[in-house]
Write an enzyme that holds these catalytic residues in place. Structure first.
Site, PDB file in Angstrom:
ATOM      1  N   HIS A 231       0.842  -1.209   0.000  1.00  0.00           N
ATOM      2  CA  HIS A 231       0.000   0.000   0.000  1.00  0.00           C
ATOM      3  C   HIS A 231       0.875   1.257   0.000  1.00  0.00           C
ATOM      4  O   HIS A 231       0.825   2.064   0.928  1.00  0.00           O
ATOM      5  CB  HIS A 231      -0.915  -0.017   1.227  1.00  0.00           C
ATOM      6  CG  HIS A 231      -2.375   0.033   0.896  1.00  0.00           C
ATOM      7  ND1 HIS A 231      -3.008  -0.925   0.137  1.00  0.00           N
ATOM      8  CD2 HIS A 231      -3.334   0.957   1.206  1.00  0.00           C
ATOM      9  CE1 HIS A 231      -4.288  -0.616   0.005  1.00  0.00           C
ATOM     10  NE2 HIS A 231      -4.512   0.523   0.630  1.00  0.00           N
ATOM     11  N   ASP A 235      -3.534   7.239  -1.242  1.00  0.00           N
ATOM     12  CA  ASP A 235      -4.779   6.917  -1.936  1.00  0.00           C
ATOM     13  C   ASP A 235      -4.434   6.417  -3.332  1.00  0.00           C
ATOM     14  O   ASP A 235      -3.363   6.708  -3.873  1.00  0.00           O
ATOM     15  CB  ASP A 235      -5.676   8.155  -2.023  1.00  0.00           C
ATOM     16  CG  ASP A 235      -7.120   7.813  -2.367  1.00  0.00           C
ATOM     17  OD1 ASP A 235      -7.453   6.607  -2.396  1.00  0.00           O
ATOM     18  OD2 ASP A 235      -7.906   8.748  -2.609  1.00  0.00           O
ATOM     19  N   GLY A 236      -5.337   5.636  -3.917  1.00  0.00           N
ATOM     20  CA  GLY A 236      -5.145   5.153  -5.279  1.00  0.00           C
ATOM     21  C   GLY A 236      -4.474   3.803  -5.384  1.00  0.00           C
ATOM     22  O   GLY A 236      -4.164   3.343  -6.490  1.00  0.00           O
ATOM     23  N   ASN A 237      -4.254   3.124  -4.257  1.00  0.00           N
ATOM     24  CA  ASN A 237      -3.540   1.849  -4.295  1.00  0.00           C
ATOM     25  C   ASN A 237      -4.274   0.778  -5.098  1.00  0.00           C
ATOM     26  O   ASN A 237      -3.654   0.003  -5.817  1.00  0.00           O
ATOM     27  CB  ASN A 237      -3.288   1.357  -2.865  1.00  0.00           C
ATOM     28  CG  ASN A 237      -2.304   2.228  -2.121  1.00  0.00           C
ATOM     29  OD1 ASN A 237      -1.112   2.178  -2.352  1.00  0.00           O
ATOM     30  ND2 ASN A 237      -2.823   3.050  -1.226  1.00  0.00           N
ATOM     31  N   GLY A 238      -5.605   0.735  -4.974  1.00  0.00           N
ATOM     32  CA  GLY A 238      -6.357  -0.278  -5.701  1.00  0.00           C
ATOM     33  C   GLY A 238      -6.248  -0.099  -7.202  1.00  0.00           C
ATOM     34  O   GLY A 238      -5.954  -1.049  -7.939  1.00  0.00           O
ATOM     35  N   ARG A 239      -6.455   1.125  -7.663  1.00  0.00           N
ATOM     36  CA  ARG A 239      -6.432   1.364  -9.110  1.00  0.00           C
ATOM     37  C   ARG A 239      -5.018   1.226  -9.682  1.00  0.00           C
ATOM     38  O   ARG A 239      -4.830   0.625 -10.748  1.00  0.00           O
ATOM     39  CB  ARG A 239      -7.023   2.741  -9.420  1.00  0.00           C
ATOM     40  CG  ARG A 239      -8.548   2.757  -9.347  1.00  0.00           C
ATOM     41  CD  ARG A 239      -9.115   4.152  -9.274  1.00  0.00           C
ATOM     42  NE  ARG A 239      -8.857   4.753  -7.963  1.00  0.00           N
ATOM     43  CZ  ARG A 239      -9.221   5.985  -7.622  1.00  0.00           C
ATOM     44  NH1 ARG A 239      -9.848   6.744  -8.497  1.00  0.00           N
ATOM     45  NH2 ARG A 239      -8.951   6.452  -6.421  1.00  0.00           N
ATOM     46  N   ILE A 240      -4.011   1.748  -8.982  1.00  0.00           N
ATOM     47  CA  ILE A 240      -2.637   1.579  -9.471  1.00  0.00           C
ATOM     48  C   ILE A 240      -2.232   0.111  -9.388  1.00  0.00           C
ATOM     49  O   ILE A 240      -1.546  -0.409 -10.290  1.00  0.00           O
ATOM     50  CB  ILE A 240      -1.665   2.458  -8.671  1.00  0.00           C
ATOM     51  CG1 ILE A 240      -1.969   3.940  -8.907  1.00  0.00           C
ATOM     52  CG2 ILE A 240      -0.215   2.144  -9.053  1.00  0.00           C
ATOM     53  CD1 ILE A 240      -1.794   4.403 -10.347  1.00  0.00           C
ATOM     54  N   GLY A 241      -2.666  -0.578  -8.357  1.00  0.00           N
ATOM     55  CA  GLY A 241      -2.341  -1.999  -8.232  1.00  0.00           C
ATOM     56  C   GLY A 241      -2.931  -2.832  -9.353  1.00  0.00           C
ATOM     57  O   GLY A 241      -2.330  -3.827  -9.792  1.00  0.00           O
ATOM     58  N   ARG A 242      -4.101  -2.420  -9.862  1.00  0.00           N
ATOM     59  CA  ARG A 242      -4.683  -3.169 -10.980  1.00  0.00           C
ATOM     60  C   ARG A 242      -4.058  -2.765 -12.317  1.00  0.00           C
ATOM     61  O   ARG A 242      -4.054  -3.553 -13.258  1.00  0.00           O
ATOM     62  CB  ARG A 242      -6.211  -2.999 -10.970  1.00  0.00           C
ATOM     63  CG  ARG A 242      -6.856  -3.817  -9.837  1.00  0.00           C
ATOM     64  CD  ARG A 242      -8.362  -3.729  -9.839  1.00  0.00           C
ATOM     65  NE  ARG A 242      -8.864  -2.434  -9.421  1.00  0.00           N
ATOM     66  CZ  ARG A 242      -9.025  -2.044  -8.160  1.00  0.00           C
ATOM     67  NH1 ARG A 242      -8.712  -2.869  -7.164  1.00  0.00           N
ATOM     68  NH2 ARG A 242      -9.508  -0.851  -7.871  1.00  0.00           N
TER      69      ARG A 242
END
Length: 409
Positions: A231, A235-242
């Site tokens: 992480h 903010d933005g970890n989910g979208r950058i992670g995908r």
């Protein structure tokens, strides 16, 4: 003080460990119990740069089958049907945003892509598209995954967000957490490693991402789960992670042209997806690997249908405008609309190499034939929609989600 995390029955990967660290809330707001908190238990992921993942026979067959299907789709349609990648890319960005509870209509999303005014959610979705495109483009060009490219993608994601622009393109330097209180990590679902450890964890992660000796589907599943555990952003970890998933697939040449909308399969089972990430932290990587393979297989299968549908739509447009001839502005506009179903005169002129009057004439002809429709509430900055293609974007997402729900039902 370090303790070992709980070990599930099917332990096939090093579990996260835990460490108690000093904590003091920086904000004076929030409940008193948060302000008085003096310790936090952080999760410490394993270092994975040199780890291998042994698969059982059934999982290995699943991984190989989905990779084969993906490669076949890319080979058949990737080079010849540019519109398919544009539609997949946008479907992926839209549904990746929905996982984070960011949603807007496709028309608003299109206006945000054009920069002609839209609501905050639509702007966020357009920014997610830019971030995804950048990560894939950089991986395709350099054949490497790098922190610099990720920071640029994060900047793309948040540069238009007034509340987060000051953190755009920066890894975190403070402790963060997932779930629980807004003011302190009380009741958090996951507390990532301390900020001073993030650079070393990322060095390790990128070393893992740049290996060539792992099956690509296994590599993307584990890299994604490891990223979400680190992480590294506020903010933005989910979208950058995908976006990392697609960047690795492109670097490994598992895809050369297309971006199958994997997030569309994940968004239909958000709780299961988050549970798979928790399984990874507990020492079971199989759940996320199997889920990723299934998501890729479903997205690939439905993308075949979309390829057929896009070709049929283009044929219908040609029949509606029989005077359009190869090479002329109207014919080229119809080709463009298969890729850019939301556009204005400026975009059409730039992409077709026309002046605005010629572009406007071609768009008027397409509007008269029913191929284009002028969007409502766009009098000051007119925008046109190719509803046939927009309907297919929505249908692709809906079909993937329905297939995912049926498979897991």
């Amino acid at each position: 003080m370090t303790t070992t995390g709980a070990t599930p029955v099917a332990n096939d990967w090093p579990a996260h460990t835990f460490d108690v660290r000093p904590w003091r809330q920086s904000s004076p707001r929030g409940p008193r119990v948060d302000r008085l908190r003096r310790e936090v238990t952080v999760a410490l992921p394993p270092l994975i740069a040199e780890l291998d993942y042994p698969m059982d026979r059934s999982l290995g067959a699943m991984v190989a089958a989905c990779a084969g299907d993906l490669g076949h789709l890319d080979l058949v349609h990737g080079r010849t049907l540019a519109a398919l990648n544009h539609l997949q890319l946008r479907t992926e960005a839209v549904d990746s945003s929905k996982i984070e509870n960011v949603d807007a209509s496709l028309a608003d999303y299109g206006r945000a892509l054009l920069g002609v005014g839209a609501n905050a959610s639509a702007v966020s979705m357009a920014s997610a598209t830019a971030a995804l495109s950048r990560m894939i483009r950089d991986a395709d060009t350099t054949r490497r995954l790098s922190p610099e490219a990720m920071l640029q993608a994060h900047h793309d994601l948040f540069r238009r967000n007034a509340d987060e622009a000051h953190r755009a393109g920066r890894f975190r330097t403070t402790q963060n957490w997932v779930g629980g209180s807004d003011y302190a990590p009380r009741g958090a679902l996951h507390v990532p490693p301390p900020p001073e450890t993030v650079p070393d964890y990322l060095d390790d992660l990128f070393a893992f991402c740049n290996r060539d000796d792992l099956p690509p589907v296994v590599q993307v599943a584990i890299a994604h789960a490891q990223f979400e555990s680190i992480h590294p952003f506020i903010d933005g970890n989910g979208r950058i992670g995908r976006t990392l998933i697609h960047a690795i697939l492109r670097r490994r040449r598992a895809t050369r042209h297309l971006t199958v909308p994997i997030a569309s399969a994940l968004v239909s089972h958000r709780d299961t997806y988050f549970a798979a990430l928790n399984d990874y932290r507990s020492g079971n990587a199989r759940t996320i690997v199997a889920m990723m393979a299934t998501a890729i297989r479903i997205a690939t299968a439905e993308s075949w249908a979309t390829a057929t549908n896009v070709l049929a739509i283009r044929d219908r447009w040609g029949a509606a405008l029989p005077d359009a001839r190869p090479g002329d502005s109207l014919f080229r506009l119809l080709d463009l609309l298969a890729e850019e179903p939301i556009l204005n005169v400026d975009l059409a002129a730039r992409r077709l190499g026309l002046d605005e009057d010629a572009a406007s004439q071609a768009m008027d002809a397409a509007t008269t034939a029913g191929v284009l429709t002028r969007a409502r509430r766009t009098r000051k900055a007119p925008v046109w929609l190719a509803h046939d293609v927009l309907d297919e974007v929505e249908d692709l997402s809906a079909r993937i989600q329905a297939s995912a729900r049926q498979l897991r039902g």
